[in-house]
Each structure stands twice: as C-alpha cells, then as structure tokens.
Scaffold this active site. Sequence first.
Site, PDB file in Angstrom:
ATOM      1  N   HIS A 104       0.843  -1.200   0.000  1.00 22.06           N
ATOM      2  CA  HIS A 104       0.000   0.000   0.000  1.00 22.06           C
ATOM      3  C   HIS A 104       0.874   1.244   0.000  1.00 22.06           C
ATOM      4  CE1 HIS A 104       0.847  -1.221   4.154  1.00 22.06           C
ATOM      5  NE2 HIS A 104       0.876   0.067   4.439  1.00 22.06           N
ATOM      6  N   HIS A 106       0.792   5.146   1.387  1.00 20.56           N
ATOM      7  CA  HIS A 106       0.119   6.144   2.221  1.00 20.56           C
ATOM      8  C   HIS A 106       0.047   7.467   1.463  1.00 20.56           C
ATOM      9  CE1 HIS A 106       0.539   4.061   6.226  1.00 20.56           C
ATOM     10  NE2 HIS A 106       1.492   3.425   5.564  1.00 20.56           N
TER      11      HIS A 106
END
Length: 141
Positions: A104, A106
């Site tokens: 992922h 941020h």
Amino acid sequence: MTDPKDDGCIFCKIVAGQVPCFKLLEDDKTIAFMDINPVNPGHALAVAKGHWPTVDVIPPDVIAAVAQTAQKVAKAVVAELKPNGVNLLQANGAGAGQTVPHLHIHIMPRRAGDQVALNWEPKPGDMKEIEAVYKKLKAAL
Ligand code: AMP
Ligand code: ZN
C-alpha cells in the site's frame, strides 16, 4: 491467474468486503480508503487488491496501478483539503515500519509544524562508501 490472498490479512479482508472501510475509489487492481489511524486529517491508503507484501514481489503493472490510484487520491487531498504538502510513503518490511504486509501507499497530508516524523536533515555522505554501494547496485540492474 487470480491474485494471491491471505486469510489473516486485514487488507485482504477489506478487499473482500469482509471488513468495512471508508472506500474512496476502486478499480480492477486497486482500492483506496481512509487510514483509521491518521497522522493528519485526510490520511488515506492506496492498496493493491492482491496480497503481495512488498515492492520486490509485486508485479510491475500492479504497483503502477497502485501509484496511479495514489495520485488520484493525492489530487483530491490537495484540491479539497489544501494541505501545506503531501507525502506518499510506501514501507517494505518491519525494519521500514511496515505493519500490514500487503502493499500500500500512504497519502499523507502535511501541515506546517505537524511533527510527523518523516523528514530529516541531509548530512554529507562518504563518497567512497556511496561509490562502493553504487557499484553493487549498478551490477544488479
Ligand atoms: P504500514 O505501517 O505502512 O504497513 O501501514 C499500515 C496502515 O494501515 C497504518 O497506518 C494503519 O493505521 C492502517 N490500518 C490498519 N488497519 C486498518 C483498517 N482496518 N482500516 C484502515 N486502515 C488500517
Ligand atoms: Zn493481504
């Protein structure tokens, strides 16, 4: 080939709709949602749909799609929240502070004086050491 999954992974559960999230957008390879422990208001995550833990194992087209989703979210953050800046951060491994081993990025809005511990003062490096590491990496590329 179907994407890899991990039954114990919180982000796989969010992708599967088994755990709720504040979903911002979704496409065939990615999903974006709000981080529930935000460093600042608007902190969001762009997440691969498949369970690839880190940058060294995810297929190039999937990480490219995650980057494009992160850009879309960052544009909305800039337009709507008007922060002083935005950091995109992607951690790989516990040593880099990764707590969810499912790739992922941020999207972190930044505010002046927010004390988020991401920035550092540059210090001049040792050119011999830089060159030695450079040679190793260059040979690997
Ligand atoms: P990292 O430490 O880079 O692996 O980031 C993982 C992030 O996922 C952290 O910022 C957590 O706050 C966030 N997180 C963990 N569980 C959830 C969840 N259920 N919904 C939204 N964000 C989450
Ligand atoms: Zn996962």
